[in-house]
Design a protein around this motif. Structure first.
Motif, short mmCIF file in Angstrom:
data_model
loop_
_atom_site.label_atom_id
_atom_site.label_comp_id
_atom_site.label_asym_id
_atom_site.label_seq_id
_atom_site.Cartn_x
_atom_site.Cartn_y
_atom_site.Cartn_z
N GLU A 1 0.85 -1.20 0.00
CA GLU A 1 0.00 0.00 0.00
C GLU A 1 0.88 1.24 0.00
OE1 GLU A 1 -0.37 2.31 2.47
OE2 GLU A 1 0.84 1.43 4.07
N ARG A 2 0.40 2.32 -0.63
CA ARG A 2 1.18 3.57 -0.70
C ARG A 2 0.32 4.76 -0.31
NH1 ARG A 2 3.70 3.99 -6.59
NH2 ARG A 2 5.69 4.65 -5.73
N ASP B 1 -1.75 7.71 1.92
CA ASP B 1 -1.48 8.68 2.96
C ASP B 1 -2.71 8.79 3.85
OD1 ASP B 1 -0.49 10.84 4.38
OD2 ASP B 1 -1.16 12.31 2.90
N PRO B 2 -2.63 8.33 5.10
CA PRO B 2 -3.80 8.43 5.97
C PRO B 2 -4.41 9.84 5.94
CG PRO B 2 -2.10 7.15 7.04
CD PRO B 2 -1.50 7.68 5.77
N LYS C 1 8.66 0.35 -1.78
CA LYS C 1 7.85 0.90 -0.69
C LYS C 1 8.75 1.43 0.44
CE LYS C 1 4.82 1.40 2.61
NZ LYS C 1 3.65 2.18 2.71
N ASN D 1 9.62 5.55 1.69
CA ASN D 1 9.37 6.01 3.06
C ASN D 1 10.66 6.35 3.81
OD1 ASN D 1 6.65 5.98 2.79
ND2 ASN D 1 6.24 4.37 4.27
N TYR E 1 10.67 19.09 6.66
CA TYR E 1 10.69 20.08 7.73
C TYR E 1 11.03 19.48 9.08
CZ TYR E 1 8.86 23.08 4.16
OH TYR E 1 8.73 23.80 3.00
N CYS F 1 3.87 4.16 9.83
CA CYS F 1 4.84 3.79 8.77
C CYS F 1 6.27 4.21 9.06
CB CYS F 1 4.39 4.40 7.45
SG CYS F 1 2.76 3.89 6.97
N LEU F 2 6.50 5.53 9.03
CA LEU F 2 7.89 6.00 9.09
C LEU F 2 8.69 5.53 10.30
CD1 LEU F 2 7.22 7.47 6.54
CD2 LEU F 2 8.07 9.58 7.52
N ASN G 1 9.22 1.54 9.49
CA ASN G 1 9.68 0.99 8.20
C ASN G 1 11.19 0.75 8.12
OD1 ASN G 1 7.23 2.39 5.84
ND2 ASN G 1 7.03 0.92 7.50
N TYR H 1 -0.50 12.14 15.48
CA TYR H 1 0.87 12.05 14.97
C TYR H 1 1.12 12.96 13.78
CZ TYR H 1 -0.08 9.11 10.83
OH TYR H 1 -0.51 8.63 9.62
N LYS H 2 0.02 13.45 13.16
CA LYS H 2 0.20 14.45 12.11
C LYS H 2 -1.07 15.28 11.99
CE LYS H 2 -0.98 11.86 7.93
NZ LYS H 2 -0.51 11.50 6.61
N1 SAJ Z 1 7.03 14.90 9.50
C1 SAJ Z 1 8.06 15.78 9.83
N2 SAJ Z 1 8.58 16.56 8.85
C2 SAJ Z 1 8.12 16.52 7.57
C3 SAJ Z 1 7.08 15.63 7.24
C4 SAJ Z 1 6.55 14.83 8.24
O1 SAJ Z 1 8.52 15.85 10.98
O2 SAJ Z 1 8.65 17.27 6.72
C5 SAJ Z 1 6.46 14.02 10.54
C6 SAJ Z 1 4.97 14.16 10.73
O3 SAJ Z 1 4.67 15.17 11.65
C7 SAJ Z 1 4.57 12.79 11.22
C8 SAJ Z 1 5.57 11.86 10.52
O4 SAJ Z 1 6.64 12.68 10.10
O5 SAJ Z 1 4.74 12.66 12.61
C9 SAJ Z 1 4.98 11.08 9.36
O6 SAJ Z 1 4.43 11.98 8.45
P1 SAJ Z 1 3.94 11.62 6.97
O7 SAJ Z 1 3.45 12.87 6.36
O8 SAJ Z 1 4.97 10.88 6.22
O9 SAJ Z 1 2.66 10.77 7.29
P2 SAJ Z 1 2.26 9.19 7.26
O10 SAJ Z 1 3.27 8.38 7.94
O11 SAJ Z 1 0.87 9.12 7.71
O12 SAJ Z 1 2.08 8.86 5.76
C10 SAJ Z 1 3.09 8.50 4.98
C11 SAJ Z 1 2.69 9.08 3.63
N3 SAJ Z 1 2.94 10.52 3.66
C12 SAJ Z 1 2.49 11.39 2.73
O13 SAJ Z 1 2.04 11.03 1.69
C13 SAJ Z 1 2.57 12.84 3.04
C14 SAJ Z 1 3.40 8.33 2.60
O14 SAJ Z 1 4.75 8.73 2.52
C15 SAJ Z 1 3.30 6.83 2.77
O15 SAJ Z 1 2.62 6.37 1.67
C16 SAJ Z 1 2.52 6.41 4.02
O16 SAJ Z 1 3.16 7.10 5.04
C17 SAJ Z 1 2.53 4.92 4.19
O17 SAJ Z 1 1.46 4.39 4.40
O18 SAJ Z 1 3.55 4.27 4.09
#
Ligand code: SAJ
Length: 485
Positions: free
Chosen positions: A183-184, A186-187, A237, A241, A282, A291-292, A295, A354-355
């Motif tokens: 899966e790819r 974004d919640p 995938k 990430n 940022y 995820c992050l 992963n 978390y976001k």
């Molecule tokens: N965050 C930062 N700085 C940034 C961006 C995010 O500190 O510049 C933090 C956020 O606050 C959050 C965490 O990172 O705590 C994760 O943020 P995220 O925007 O990557 O959100 P996820 O984990 O819900 O979703 C991600 C998807 N993100 C987007 O599309 C923006 C995508 O990369 C993946 O498809 C998805 O995880 C997944 O399911 O794997």
């Protein structure tokens, strides 16, 4: 007892692409979904909306019951609830607690169960293994099994294949097909993502890959990127990430340095973004979500097995994991500046998700911030618009922002929810127990505006700006110590 519609026995694996396309046009295909979580439920709903019959299972009877009444717990997924109600009413989607029934009555079974990490930061494949065992035990010859859950490269063609073959007594790519389609989504945007984000399909054989790709392409109208095998699909995938995690870590590393140098990270990053090949990420109070934060460990585990440790990935995790501690350091610093301590002070935490704009606290870094503040004797009040009046992270979430900040000695912005972007700092300063501190872990407020409103301000990666009162005091001190001024 769940009512499970029985599908006509069809050997999907043996059909030509033309035959599969014919079935797709007629909607004569049953898709099985195992796991009705944030990914499984939207996928099940979207497949049903595309006209296919969907049978889905979850181990939680309450989840099954609510899905069968057409309602979901994911209130932050635009479009999901309306579509779910519609497909359930049309009996295109039926949920059950029996994964065996799903496996036995579906032509393509998609596994969407969670793959978290354990306390030792190793992948916990127990859910996916037991799902595969149940699927295998009731699998019909000729069906295809697809893994959407995030796993380390090699896990589908290794562990999952072995479990499926042992449980079914059949052989992959002889009796049943096996593919990865990670899966790819974004919640918060999943229904949109399902129709717009290209899918990754890596299968054990060409015919399985072609069939799986045709089904996703037809149901969601998306492009499918075909990969040589499941492990490459899973590597894609993880690469995308981890690219994000590592870049956020780099932004966080610079943020810590720039704070000391009095440089504004936000101004810097936004200027960098004017260059053609810069991808902005940022700094903030840490990285959360399903995820992050986990992963990286799938790749690190495979790396250790292969004798090649992905160092940058590991270091990035350490940097991002330390950010909540840094937020607490900023709280202590900002409070110290106005002669207050965390111990015994009221700290209002705004945002625990978390976001932004998500009703989800999975691995939220704000949990660590709250925990640490409590350990240091702080009295925590929590407000999050997504959880107003409910419980989150074990706290009773206040019904409004005003309620949480009234009488606070420090306000901490934990999540950049929409509501917080419109905070009137002047008004906020009239509600708090001034002089108060304001710590922004998500770059929501402007440092100068915070200082102008009288707050002792700190922000992750932002320069601190002396409050008007401190500036006036400093000027006075200089004037009295420099003769002639
Ligand atoms: N965050 C930062 N700085 C940034 C961006 C995010 O500190 O510049 C933090 C956020 O606050 C959050 C965490 O990172 O705590 C994760 O943020 P995220 O925007 O990557 O959100 P996820 O984990 O819900 O979703 C991600 C998807 N993100 C987007 O599309 C923006 C995508 O990369 C993946 O498809 C998805 O995880 C997944 O399911 O794997």
């Amino acid at each position: 007892m769940d009512h499970v519609p029985e599908a006509a026995a069809l050997k999907l694996l043996d059909l030509s692409l033309e035959e599969v396309e014919g079935l797709l046009v007629e909607g004569n295909l049953t898709i099985g979904i195992v796991g009705l979580g944030r990914i499984g439920l939207p996928s099940a709903t979207a497949f049903a909306q595309a006209g296919l019959q969907v049978l889905a299972s979850d181990i939680d009877p309450q989840v099954v019951e609510s899905v069968n009444t057409g309602s979901s717990r994911f209130v932050d997924e635009p479009g999901l609830n309306e579509m779910l109600a519609e497909v359930v009413a049309k009996e295109k989607l039926v949920a059950t607690t029996s994964t065996a029934a799903v496996a036995n009555n579906s032509d393509m079974i998609i596994i969407c169960v969670p793959t978290p990490i354990d306390d030792a930061k190793s992948p916990d494949y127990s859910y996916i293994v037991s799902a595969a065992e149940e699927v295998g035990a009731s699998l019909r010859a000729g069906s295809i099994v697809v893994v959407e859950s995030t796993v380390g490269p090699g896990t589908v063609e290794g562990l999952i294949k072995e479990v499926l073959e042992t449980a079914s007594g059949m052989t992959a790519e002889v009796d049943f097909g096996l593919a990865a389609c990670p899966e790819r989504s974004d919640p918060g945007s999943i229904m949109k993502n399902l129709r717009t984000v290209p899918r990754l399909v890596g299968a054990e054989s060409e015919r399985t890959g072609a069939t799986v790709a045709a089904i996703y392409e037809s149901a969601f109208g998306v492009r499918v990127v075909r990969l040589s095998n499941p492990k490459t699909a899973n590597a894609v995938k993880l690469t995308e990430n981890l690219f994000r995690d590592v870049n956020i870590a780099l932004a966080n590393e610079f943020a810590l340095l720039f704070e000391r140098l009095g440089i504004d990270s936000l101004e810097t990053i936004n200027a960098c973004a004017s260059k053609y090949n810069f991808v902005p990420h940022y700094p903030g109070g840490g990285v959360g979500g399903p995820c992050l934060p986990s992963n990286s460990y799938y790749l690190i585990t495979e790396g250790l097995r292969a004798g090649n440790i992905p160092y940058i990935v590991r270091l990035a995790r350490e940097i991002n994991d330390r950010m909540p501690e840094h937020v607490v350091e900023l709280v202590a610093e900002a409070m110290n500046e106005i002669g207050k301590t965390i111990r015994g002070s009221k700290v209002a935490v705004l945002g625990v998700a978390y976001k932004p704009n998500i009703k989800d606290t999975q691995l939220t870094p704000v949990a660590r911030v709250c925990e640490k503040l409590v350990q240091m004797g702080g009295i925590i009040e929590v407000y999050d618009p997504m959880f107003a009046g409910e419980k989150a992270l074990g706290y009773d979430v206040k019904g409004s922002l005003e309620e949480a900040v009234t009488g606070a000695d420090c306000v901490v912005i934990g999540t950049a929810h929409k509501e917080f972007k419109d905070i009137d700092l002047k008004e906020l300063s009239t509600l708090v127990n001034g002089p108060a501190a304001l710590v922004d872990s998500r770059n929501v407020v402007e440092p100068v505006a915070a200082a102008e409103a009288g707050f002792s301000y700190r922000g992750v990666g932002r320069p601190s700006v002396p409050r008007k009162a401190d500036r006036a005091m400093r000027k006075e001190r200089v004037a009295s110590s420099v003769p002639g001024l």
